[in-house]
Scaffold this motif. Structure first.
Motif, PDB file in Angstrom:
ATOM      1  N   ILE A  41       0.833  -1.206   0.000  1.00 39.76           N
ATOM      2  CA  ILE A  41       0.000   0.000   0.000  1.00 39.76           C
ATOM      3  C   ILE A  41       0.866   1.254   0.000  1.00 39.76           C
ATOM      4  CG2 ILE A  41      -1.637   1.360   1.365  1.00 39.76           C
ATOM      5  CD1 ILE A  41      -2.911  -1.237   2.286  1.00 39.76           C
ATOM      6  N   THR A  42       1.879   1.272   0.870  1.00 38.92           N
ATOM      7  CA  THR A  42       2.759   2.452   0.954  1.00 38.92           C
ATOM      8  C   THR A  42       3.475   2.695  -0.369  1.00 38.92           C
ATOM      9  OG1 THR A  42       3.095   1.994   3.309  1.00 38.92           O
ATOM     10  CG2 THR A  42       4.637   3.502   2.259  1.00 38.92           C
ATOM     11  N   ARG A  43       4.000   1.616  -0.979  1.00 41.08           N
ATOM     12  CA  ARG A  43       4.712   1.767  -2.257  1.00 41.08           C
ATOM     13  C   ARG A  43       3.773   2.303  -3.335  1.00 41.08           C
ATOM     14  NH1 ARG A  43       6.004  -3.163  -2.967  1.00 41.08           N
ATOM     15  NH2 ARG A  43       7.976  -3.027  -1.829  1.00 41.08           N
ATOM     16  N   ALA A  44       2.574   1.744  -3.417  1.00 44.97           N
ATOM     17  CA  ALA A  44       1.631   2.168  -4.460  1.00 44.97           C
ATOM     18  C   ALA A  44       1.206   3.617  -4.272  1.00 44.97           C
ATOM     19  CB  ALA A  44       0.403   1.251  -4.447  1.00 44.97           C
ATOM     20  N   VAL A  45       0.932   4.009  -3.016  1.00 46.68           N
ATOM     21  CA  VAL A  45       0.450   5.363  -2.742  1.00 46.68           C
ATOM     22  C   VAL A  45       1.457   6.406  -3.194  1.00 46.68           C
ATOM     23  CG1 VAL A  45       0.014   6.984  -0.849  1.00 46.68           C
ATOM     24  CG2 VAL A  45      -1.149   4.776  -0.885  1.00 46.68           C
ATOM     25  N   PHE A  46       2.726   6.207  -2.860  1.00 53.77           N
ATOM     26  CA  PHE A  46       3.715   7.241  -3.189  1.00 53.77           C
ATOM     27  C   PHE A  46       4.193   7.148  -4.634  1.00 53.77           C
ATOM     28  CE2 PHE A  46       3.650   7.477   1.373  1.00 53.77           C
ATOM     29  CZ  PHE A  46       3.749   8.839   1.582  1.00 53.77           C
ATOM     30  N   VAL A  51      -4.729  10.458  -2.161  1.00 54.55           N
ATOM     31  CA  VAL A  51      -3.655  10.995  -3.004  1.00 54.55           C
ATOM     32  C   VAL A  51      -4.254  12.077  -3.882  1.00 54.55           C
ATOM     33  CG1 VAL A  51      -1.868  10.485  -4.694  1.00 54.55           C
ATOM     34  CG2 VAL A  51      -2.495   8.750  -2.997  1.00 54.55           C
ATOM     35  N   SER A  52      -3.710  13.274  -3.773  1.00 56.19           N
ATOM     36  CA  SER A  52      -4.242  14.401  -4.533  1.00 56.19           C
ATOM     37  C   SER A  52      -3.815  14.311  -5.995  1.00 56.19           C
ATOM     38  CB  SER A  52      -3.744  15.717  -3.933  1.00 56.19           C
ATOM     39  OG  SER A  52      -4.103  16.811  -4.759  1.00 56.19           O
ATOM     40  N   GLU A  53      -4.788  14.455  -6.889  1.00 55.27           N
ATOM     41  CA  GLU A  53      -4.492  14.439  -8.318  1.00 55.27           C
ATOM     42  C   GLU A  53      -3.831  15.737  -8.755  1.00 55.27           C
ATOM     43  OE1 GLU A  53      -6.878  13.552 -12.528  1.00 55.27           O
ATOM     44  OE2 GLU A  53      -7.863  13.310 -10.575  1.00 55.27           O
ATOM     45  N   GLU A  54      -4.094  16.830  -8.058  1.00 58.58           N
ATOM     46  CA  GLU A  54      -3.542  18.131  -8.440  1.00 58.58           C
ATOM     47  C   GLU A  54      -2.091  18.305  -7.970  1.00 58.58           C
ATOM     48  OE1 GLU A  54      -6.507  17.707  -7.020  1.00 58.58           O
ATOM     49  OE2 GLU A  54      -7.714  18.096  -8.822  1.00 58.58           O
ATOM     50  N   THR A  55      -1.796  17.848  -6.746  1.00 57.53           N
ATOM     51  CA  THR A  55      -0.464  18.095  -6.176  1.00 57.53           C
ATOM     52  C   THR A  55       0.356  16.828  -5.981  1.00 57.53           C
ATOM     53  OG1 THR A  55      -1.265  17.917  -3.876  1.00 57.53           O
ATOM     54  CG2 THR A  55      -1.402  20.081  -4.938  1.00 57.53           C
ATOM     55  N   GLY A  56      -0.277  15.661  -5.983  1.00 62.11           N
ATOM     56  CA  GLY A  56       0.441  14.422  -5.729  1.00 62.11           C
ATOM     57  C   GLY A  56       0.732  14.180  -4.257  1.00 62.11           C
ATOM     58  N   LYS A  57       0.267  15.078  -3.368  1.00 63.53           N
ATOM     59  CA  LYS A  57       0.533  14.918  -1.937  1.00 63.53           C
ATOM     60  C   LYS A  57      -0.425  13.902  -1.325  1.00 63.53           C
ATOM     61  CE  LYS A  57       2.337  19.611  -1.395  1.00 63.53           C
ATOM     62  NZ  LYS A  57       2.171  20.930  -0.738  1.00 63.53           N
ATOM     63  N   ARG A  90      -2.609  16.256   6.438  1.00 61.02           N
ATOM     64  CA  ARG A  90      -2.184  16.466   5.056  1.00 61.02           C
ATOM     65  C   ARG A  90      -0.665  16.406   4.906  1.00 61.02           C
ATOM     66  NH1 ARG A  90      -5.033  21.951   3.262  1.00 61.02           N
ATOM     67  NH2 ARG A  90      -4.107  21.317   1.284  1.00 61.02           N
ATOM     68  N   ASN A  91      -0.247  16.082   3.685  1.00 64.51           N
ATOM     69  CA  ASN A  91       1.161  16.121   3.283  1.00 64.51           C
ATOM     70  C   ASN A  91       2.024  15.231   4.179  1.00 64.51           C
ATOM     71  OD1 ASN A  91       3.379  16.831   1.779  1.00 64.51           O
ATOM     72  ND2 ASN A  91       3.716  18.779   2.841  1.00 64.51           N
ATOM     73  N   LYS A 125       7.640   6.120  14.523  1.00 62.09           N
ATOM     74  CA  LYS A 125       6.811   7.301  14.760  1.00 62.09           C
ATOM     75  C   LYS A 125       6.318   7.897  13.462  1.00 62.09           C
ATOM     76  CE  LYS A 125       6.922   7.703  19.261  1.00 62.09           C
ATOM     77  NZ  LYS A 125       5.727   7.728  20.084  1.00 62.09           N
ATOM     78  N   GLY A 126       7.219   7.980  12.479  1.00 64.47           N
ATOM     79  CA  GLY A 126       6.822   8.604  11.235  1.00 64.47           C
ATOM     80  C   GLY A 126       6.924  10.115  11.315  1.00 64.47           C
ATOM     81  N   ARG A 127       6.945  10.749  10.158  1.00 62.30           N
ATOM     82  CA  ARG A 127       7.058  12.204  10.100  1.00 62.30           C
ATOM     83  C   ARG A 127       5.952  12.754   9.216  1.00 62.30           C
ATOM     84  NH1 ARG A 127      12.053  10.227   9.127  1.00 62.30           N
ATOM     85  NH2 ARG A 127      11.805  10.619   6.904  1.00 62.30           N
ATOM     86  N   VAL A 128       5.620  13.976   9.483  1.00 58.37           N
ATOM     87  CA  VAL A 128       4.629  14.687   8.675  1.00 58.37           C
ATOM     88  C   VAL A 128       5.259  15.979   8.210  1.00 58.37           C
ATOM     89  CG1 VAL A 128       2.333  15.663   8.586  1.00 58.37           C
ATOM     90  CG2 VAL A 128       2.773  13.712  10.070  1.00 58.37           C
ATOM     91  N   LYS A 129       5.264  16.190   6.904  1.00 58.78           N
ATOM     92  CA  LYS A 129       5.835  17.415   6.351  1.00 58.78           C
ATOM     93  C   LYS A 129       4.771  18.479   6.305  1.00 58.78           C
ATOM     94  CE  LYS A 129       6.846  15.072   2.730  1.00 58.78           C
ATOM     95  NZ  LYS A 129       7.282  14.672   1.371  1.00 58.78           N
ATOM     96  N   ASN A 130       5.047  19.599   6.991  1.00 53.26           N
ATOM     97  CA  ASN A 130       4.067  20.702   7.031  1.00 53.26           C
ATOM     98  C   ASN A 130       2.695  20.189   7.417  1.00 53.26           C
ATOM     99  OD1 ASN A 130       6.098  22.427   6.065  1.00 53.26           O
ATOM    100  ND2 ASN A 130       5.641  21.822   3.947  1.00 53.26           N
TER     101      ASN A 130
END
Length: 293
Positions: A132-137, A237-243, A254-255, A282-287
């Motif tokens: 799932i993670t690989r496909a999403v990104f 997954v945003s179609e406009e930004t890819g985020k 988000r992001n 833990k993971g990170r969140v950008k902005n």
């Protein structure tokens, strides 16, 4: 000096203070907490606008009472019973949502573990998390929009029936092909149950949360909407930004990056901490941006 003593004797010492018990304090705290939660619920839903309309009507009735407008008061007295029923009907979606959220509170599931999985029975495998993670990104990198709903304890069968049954093992290639542009299954959401894609092209309820950013489209509102009516986790997954964004419990984050998403999926696994493969990332969140419903 005598005047002060007389004052204290006559007024202060003569006051009869209520006998407050511990149970009274606990009751006051509980009632205050309930009132506070109701106020928050009213403010964060469409009920706030309806509530202001009711306050306006009450103010108008008070105005009529002050100036003795008997006809208006007679009409108000005859319609109050109908008004109570009308309020219940008008607030029905909000009341239902509030009761559903109450039923998903951790305190209730702890005291009454109804339909909850026993700890140690994992929902899906590590391979599913990685796929799932690989496909999403990968989809995010080429700006392919996607909406993936992962079922937890609350069944999503009603929403599954709005789509097309797939019932296939999860792989990154399958997920990418489903959401590829101009393919038969790319429109709508997919529902993941365990290690399988249960259905695709599913229709989800849209969130009516007024706090969501106006720049968010239907895909994000659907992701938040399904998280408001169930305990699912939704990946958008945003179609406009890819985020990539994650929605759970009516809250949109988000992001996010791959580490953050992977950590959220590991939390959903319900895997025993004794397992050698148990992750504590833990993971990170950008902005990071969050919106509460």
């Amino acid at each position: 000096m005598s005047n002060i003593e007389n004052f204290l004797t006559s007024y202060l010492f003569g006051l009869s203070l209520p006998n407050i018990k511990i149970t009274d304090l606990v009751e006051i705290i509980i009632i205050a907490f309930i009132i506070y939660q109701i106020m928050l619920w009213v403010k964060n839903t469409r009920a706030w606008m309806l509530f202001k309309g009711i306050l306006f009507l009450l103010a108008f009735i008070l105005f009529a009472s002050i100036f003795e407008m008997n006809t208006i008061l007679w009409i108000a007295s005859k319609t109050i019973n109908v008004g109570i029923i009308a309020v219940i009907i008008i607030f029905q979606p909000e009341l239902r949502k509030a009761l559903e959220q109450l039923g998903r509170k951790n305190i209730l599931t702890t005291l009454f573990p109804i339909d909850s999985q026993r700890f140690g029975e994992e929902r899906f495998s590590d391979k599913t998390v990685n796929e799932i993670t690989r496909a999403v990104f990968e989809m995010g990198s080429v700006r392919t929009g996607a909406l993936i709903v992962i079922e937890r304890d609350i069944s999503l069968t009603d929403y599954e029936n709005t789509g097309i049954e797939v019932d296939s093992l999860i792989s990154s290639q399958l997920l990418i092909n489903i959401f590829e542009h101009n393919t038969p299954l790319h429109d709508g959401a997919i529902i993941v149950r365990g290690n399988r894609v249960a259905a695709a092209t599913c229709y989800l309820p849209l969130s009516d949360n007024m706090g969501l950013s106006k720049e968010l489209g239907t895909r994000h509102r659907a992701g938040v909407g399904i998280s408001e009516v169930s305990d699912s986790l939704t990946i958008i997954v945003s179609e406009e930004t890819g985020k990539v964004s994650v929605a759970t419990g009516g809250e949109l984050t988000r992001n996010v990056d791959s580490d953050y998403l992977r950590s959220k999926l590991y939390e959903l696994q319900n895997k025993s901490p004794e397992s050698g493969r148990f992750r504590k990332t833990k993971g990170r969140v950008k902005n990071e941006k969050k919106v509460n419903s």
